[in-house]
Design a protein around this motif. Structure first.
Motif, PDB file in Angstrom:
ATOM      1  N   GLU A 231     -15.984   6.040  49.912  1.00 14.80           N
ATOM      2  CA  GLU A 231     -15.936   7.503  49.806  1.00 14.80           C
ATOM      3  C   GLU A 231     -14.815   7.951  48.872  1.00 14.80           C
ATOM      4  O   GLU A 231     -15.017   8.815  48.010  1.00 14.80           O
ATOM      5  CB  GLU A 231     -15.755   8.129  51.194  1.00 14.80           C
ATOM      6  N   LEU A 234     -15.838   7.294  45.321  1.00  9.02           N
ATOM      7  CA  LEU A 234     -16.857   8.202  44.780  1.00  9.02           C
ATOM      8  C   LEU A 234     -16.305   9.589  44.471  1.00  9.02           C
ATOM      9  O   LEU A 234     -16.942  10.369  43.765  1.00  9.02           O
ATOM     10  CB  LEU A 234     -18.026   8.336  45.773  1.00  9.02           C
ATOM     11  N   SER A 235     -15.124   9.903  45.005  1.00  8.07           N
ATOM     12  CA  SER A 235     -14.542  11.221  44.728  1.00  8.07           C
ATOM     13  C   SER A 235     -13.712  11.202  43.442  1.00  8.07           C
ATOM     14  O   SER A 235     -13.149  12.216  43.047  1.00  8.07           O
ATOM     15  CB  SER A 235     -13.672  11.660  45.903  1.00  8.07           C
ATOM     16  N   ARG A 240     -21.371   7.133  38.558  1.00  8.26           N
ATOM     17  CA  ARG A 240     -21.959   6.037  39.344  1.00  8.26           C
ATOM     18  C   ARG A 240     -22.287   4.855  38.423  1.00  8.26           C
ATOM     19  O   ARG A 240     -22.192   3.704  38.837  1.00  8.26           O
ATOM     20  CB  ARG A 240     -23.227   6.518  40.062  1.00  8.26           C
ATOM     21  N   GLU A 399     -27.317   9.371  47.009  1.00  6.66           N
ATOM     22  CA  GLU A 399     -26.232  10.099  47.676  1.00  6.66           C
ATOM     23  C   GLU A 399     -25.811   9.417  48.962  1.00  6.66           C
ATOM     24  O   GLU A 399     -24.657   9.433  49.338  1.00  6.66           O
ATOM     25  CB  GLU A 399     -26.728  11.499  48.020  1.00  6.66           C
ATOM     26  N   ARG A 405     -26.633   4.938  55.698  1.00 10.43           N
ATOM     27  CA  ARG A 405     -28.083   5.112  55.637  1.00 10.43           C
ATOM     28  C   ARG A 405     -28.705   4.175  54.620  1.00 10.43           C
ATOM     29  O   ARG A 405     -28.039   3.699  53.734  1.00 10.43           O
ATOM     30  CB  ARG A 405     -28.401   6.548  55.186  1.00 10.43           C
TER      31      ARG A 405
ATOM     32  N   LYS B  13     -27.369  22.003  52.466  1.00 10.34           N
ATOM     33  CA  LYS B  13     -27.503  20.559  52.269  1.00 10.34           C
ATOM     34  C   LYS B  13     -28.366  19.977  53.385  1.00 10.34           C
ATOM     35  O   LYS B  13     -28.065  20.161  54.569  1.00 10.34           O
ATOM     36  CB  LYS B  13     -26.119  19.897  52.276  1.00 10.34           C
ATOM     37  N   PHE B  15     -30.415  16.432  54.875  1.00  9.10           N
ATOM     38  CA  PHE B  15     -30.638  14.983  54.832  1.00  9.10           C
ATOM     39  C   PHE B  15     -31.972  14.745  55.525  1.00  9.10           C
ATOM     40  O   PHE B  15     -32.032  14.790  56.752  1.00  9.10           O
ATOM     41  CB  PHE B  15     -29.520  14.229  55.544  1.00  9.10           C
ATOM     42  N   THR B  45     -17.280  17.580  57.210  1.00  7.58           N
ATOM     43  CA  THR B  45     -17.200  16.477  56.236  1.00  7.58           C
ATOM     44  C   THR B  45     -18.229  16.659  55.127  1.00  7.58           C
ATOM     45  O   THR B  45     -17.927  16.422  53.949  1.00  7.58           O
ATOM     46  CB  THR B  45     -17.380  15.130  56.968  1.00  7.58           C
ATOM     47  N   ARG B  49     -17.392  16.873  51.292  1.00 11.90           N
ATOM     48  CA  ARG B  49     -18.006  15.939  50.325  1.00 11.90           C
ATOM     49  C   ARG B  49     -18.710  16.698  49.212  1.00 11.90           C
ATOM     50  O   ARG B  49     -18.757  16.230  48.079  1.00 11.90           O
ATOM     51  CB  ARG B  49     -18.978  15.002  51.042  1.00 11.90           C
ATOM     52  N   ALA B  52     -16.064  17.788  46.909  1.00 12.42           N
ATOM     53  CA  ALA B  52     -15.541  16.651  46.129  1.00 12.42           C
ATOM     54  C   ALA B  52     -16.571  16.112  45.141  1.00 12.42           C
ATOM     55  O   ALA B  52     -16.263  15.208  44.365  1.00 12.42           O
ATOM     56  CB  ALA B  52     -15.117  15.534  47.079  1.00 12.42           C
ATOM     57  N   ILE B  54     -19.247  14.462  45.909  1.00 10.84           N
ATOM     58  CA  ILE B  54     -19.906  13.231  46.389  1.00 10.84           C
ATOM     59  C   ILE B  54     -21.357  13.553  46.768  1.00 10.84           C
ATOM     60  O   ILE B  54     -22.265  12.791  46.486  1.00 10.84           O
ATOM     61  CB  ILE B  54     -19.138  12.634  47.587  1.00 10.84           C
ATOM     62  N   TYR B  55     -21.546  14.698  47.401  1.00  5.99           N
ATOM     63  CA  TYR B  55     -22.899  15.176  47.701  1.00  5.99           C
ATOM     64  C   TYR B  55     -23.229  16.328  46.752  1.00  5.99           C
ATOM     65  O   TYR B  55     -22.360  17.167  46.467  1.00  5.99           O
ATOM     66  CB  TYR B  55     -22.982  15.712  49.124  1.00  5.99           C
ATOM     67  N   LYS B  56     -24.484  16.380  46.354  1.00 12.04           N
ATOM     68  CA  LYS B  56     -24.952  17.540  45.573  1.00 12.04           C
ATOM     69  C   LYS B  56     -25.658  18.474  46.540  1.00 12.04           C
ATOM     70  O   LYS B  56     -26.413  18.003  47.401  1.00 12.04           O
ATOM     71  CB  LYS B  56     -25.935  17.081  44.490  1.00 12.04           C
ATOM     72  N   GLN B 245     -24.896  14.356  61.975  1.00 13.39           N
ATOM     73  CA  GLN B 245     -26.024  14.036  61.094  1.00 13.39           C
ATOM     74  C   GLN B 245     -26.151  12.534  60.842  1.00 13.39           C
ATOM     75  O   GLN B 245     -27.239  12.022  60.644  1.00 13.39           O
ATOM     76  CB  GLN B 245     -25.976  14.839  59.787  1.00 13.39           C
ATOM     77  N   GLU B 246     -25.019  11.793  60.930  1.00 16.35           N
ATOM     78  CA  GLU B 246     -25.085  10.344  60.741  1.00 16.35           C
ATOM     79  C   GLU B 246     -25.863   9.683  61.881  1.00 16.35           C
ATOM     80  O   GLU B 246     -26.352   8.585  61.753  1.00 16.35           O
ATOM     81  CB  GLU B 246     -23.685   9.722  60.685  1.00 16.35           C
TER      82      GLU B 246
END
Lengths: 406, 274
Positions: A231, A234-235, A240, A399, A405, B13, B15, B45, B49, B52, B54-56, B245-246
């Motif tokens: 994590e 990736l920040s 990638r 992602e 996952r 967002k 998932f 989180t 993310r 940051a 990390i997630y779009k 969500q995990e």
């Protein structure tokens, strides 16, 4: 794939390599073992062979001779050889001398190591040697009996020829080779070594590349995720693709060093420890460069494939479960290529991924640069390498790689 | 006048079928400490993310003051994830230097900044030690130093005091205060209201992927007509919290079927005498 900055790629690769080599077990597994494996084999193999041969020579074997009449010369030969001989009559009711009947129990219970059955019929003798092929002692006993019988047969043949007024030497060998067989081979020692090693080196290179890449590929992908370090990575201002290529470079470097050391160990072993058995292969600079390219393309495909599959996995355990059978499956193309005759090899073989590189290695070790083959295997391998890198890039762009996952 | 640094515009967002964040809009101003407060699975989180890069976002947009997407301007961010993300076979300084190099910062510049903050965190003697043997507190401090070494405009901290002892948590809070005094912007995720009240000058309450309240502590009290932030939080997050969500990790149908083949449901008779 997005733009790749070499500096970012290098920083990632350097960190991965430093982290990897700080584990002393890695140094043992990836440097010492490949470097010392072949020299140790070349030292240990002749020693073991010699000692085993000596042990066989010194074995006391018990042989039962079943015969109603034994020629005195045969009996003399048997007694002179290093065997304990017991003599008894031939059993009755035999359809042929090779029929064991109840005597198989004598061999299975190790009471005797071999049974020689011998019978004279007019001017000829018939015989058979019963033995237990799964026992080395029994096989050794059979060999000693056969040696005695062969010697007797040679002497008997000569005597009979001479008794007929003929010259034994010219009668037995009317056609003979002049000089030595080795002198008649126009292939140089180096070329002969290339042929021998072309069956061996591709096997070593392919298997070692495939197996050495597994652990770093898992460690740098799903291992990183499991340790919670992905994590933060990736920040960073790092695409990638740069992350993938950095890790790819690290795995390729680690694997490449292992493979290079193993080949160095092999060549050292051949040059200094097994010089009586095989010579260092003599190949041109062009072949050496193409060999390096072939190994590089093979490594590219394997490492990209492993990185992508490891990144897809939910855990280190799952990645191991996926990559181990793939590594073992690599043995199939490796073995397949050993049986392909290179003299009339069809060009389509060079279009089959993985098989083509292994065949190319064999050809190049024989110092054969066939342009058509080279063009096919380079084109196909570059294409497949690009595909595997693209697939890996796709996996790295997911992602959900930051979580567990899949 | 504080300037807007980071914008989230109608961000959602998902998932798979899980909506982790729904229609969130936020403006992050400079020189402020913002607390993202919420329970487990609230979406803190995921929100961090997305900030940051990390997630779009599935819908909406996260962008910086000049309109650039956040994943193109990551050098402006310093991130401390909940897991700290330190490499155990590298020393504390090597961990920091690795991130600084990726940020394109000279080692000498990163070292100067690291030494300055290391003194505040009482870490100067541990910079050349491997992080393998570090306590949770030391790991958190190292991760903070790593996030600060390139001089970020915004610091994103995910549960920075989780699992820390009282002294270490206090040192972390003091550092955040110091950064604020120096004009820094910190986004601080926590599920401790008291801590948020102590450190943050703006609190955003996140629950089930939505923002329930956003303002200064006194504004939240006013909004909910309560006397304490705890009462305000309870009144704003009254419905049952969803699972993390995990926890809803996708598993293929075949994998589920296979797993069920080797799963027995054990039931036992209830002994009335017990």
């Amino acid at each position: 794939m997005s733009r790749i900055r070499f500096t970012q790629m290098r920083v990632v690769a350097k960190k991965e390599i430093i982290e990897f080599i700080r584990d002393w077990r890695t140094i043992v597994a990836l440097i010492l073992v490949p470097l010392l494996l072949f020299p140790l084999l070349f030292i240990a193999f002749p020693l073991v062979m010699q000692s085993e041969a000596q042990e066989l020579q010194e074995l006391d074997v018990d042989v039962l001779v079943q015969s109603d009449y034994i020629d005195s010369q045969i009996l003399f030969g048997l007694n002179e050889s290093n065997m304990s001989i017991t003599i008894e009559s031939l059993p009755s009711g035999l359809e042929s001398l090779s029929q064991p009947l109840n005597d198989s129990s004598l061999l299975r219970s190790y009471q005797y190591d071999a049974i020689l059955r011998l019978q004279q019929t007019n001017d000829t003798w018939i015989y058979s040697v019963l033995y237990l092929s799964t026992s080395e002692q029994s096989t050794e006993a059979r060999n000693r009996v056969l040696e005695v019988l062969n010697n007797w047969e040679t002497n008997e043949t000569i005597q009979r020829i001479e008794a007929g007024g003929l010259d034994a030497d010219s009668t037995l060998n009317p056609l003979r080779w002049d000089g030595t067989i080795a002198d008649a081979d126009v292939a140089t020692k180096g070329e002969q070594a290339g042929l021998l090693l072309s069956l061996f080196i591709p096997f070593v290179l392919a298997l070692w590349t495939a197996s050495a890449a597994v652990q770093p590929a898992i460690d740098m992908t799903v291992g990183e995720r499991e340790r919670g370090t992905l994590e933060a990575l990736l920040s960073l201002p790092l695409s990638r693709s740069e992350l993938l290529m950095g890790k790819w470079l690290a795995v390729v470097t680690i694997t490449g060093v292992g493979v290079a050391l193993q080949v160095a160990g092999l060549l050292f072993g051949i040059a200094f420890l097994a010089e009586d058995l095989v010579n260092v292969p003599s190949i041109s600079i062009g072949s050496v460069l193409l060999l390096t390219l072939a190994v590089g393309l093979y490594g590219t495909m394997i490492v990209a494939l492993y990185l992508s599959l490891a990144m897809r996995s939910k855990s280190v355990k799952e990645a191991g479960t996926v990559l181990t059978p793939i590594t073992l499956a690599m043995i199939v193309p490796i073995l397949l290529t050993q049986f392909i005759n290179l003299d009339d090899v069809e060009s389509f073989w060079f279009a089959i991924p993985f098989v083509n590189v292994l065949l190319a290695l064999r050809e190049l070790l024989l110092d054969r640069i066939i342009l058509e083959h080279v063009l096919i295997w380079i084109s196909v391998s570059v294409f497949v390498s690009a595909l595997t890198i693209r697939y890996a890039a796709k996996q790295f762009s997911r992602e959900d790689i930051v979580t567990s996952r899949s | 006048m504080n300037e807007n640094l980071l914008h989230l515009t109608d961000v959602s967002k998902s998932f798979g079928e899980v909506n982790a964040i729904e229609h969130v809009s936020l403006d992050i101003k400079d020189r402020s400490v913002i607390g993202l407060v919420g329970g487990n699975g609230a979406g803190k989180t995921t929100l961090l993310r997305m900030m940051a890069g990390i997630y779009k976002p599935t819908t909406g947009r996260v962008y910086l003051k000049d309109g650039q997407n956040v994943d193109q301007m990551r050098s402006l961010l310093g991130v401390v994830p909940e897991s700290t993300g330190l490499y155990s076979k590298l020393t504390a300084w090597e961990n920091i230097r690795f991130h600084s190099r990726i940020h394109g910062i000279e080692d000498s510049v990163a070292w100067s900044r690291t030494i300055r903050f290391a003194e505040l965190l009482d870490m100067q003697d541990s910079l050349h030690r491997y992080t393998e043997g570090f306590s949770r507190g030391m790991k958190q401090k190292t991760a903070l130093l790593r996030a600060l070494a390139h001089g970020p405009s915004i610091l994103l901290l995910d549960e920075p005091t989780a699992g820390l002892d009282v002294t270490s948590a206090r040192i972390v809070r003091k550092l955040v205060q110091r950064l604020k005094e120096e004009g820094g912007t910190v986004i601080y995720s926590t599920h401790h209201l008291a801590e948020a009240e102590q450190v943050c000058d703006r609190i955003i309450i996140v629950h089930n992927g939505t923002i329930r309240a956003d303002g200064k502590p006194e504004e939240l009290l006013q909004l909910t007509n309560t006397h304490s932030l705890e009462e305000a939080y309870v009144s704003l997050t009254s419905e049952v919290a969803r699972p993390r969500q995990e926890d809803s990790i996708k598993t293929s149908k075949f994998a589920l079927l296979w797993r069920r083949l080797f799963t027995r449901r054990h039931t036992y008779e209830v002994n009335e005498d017990e």
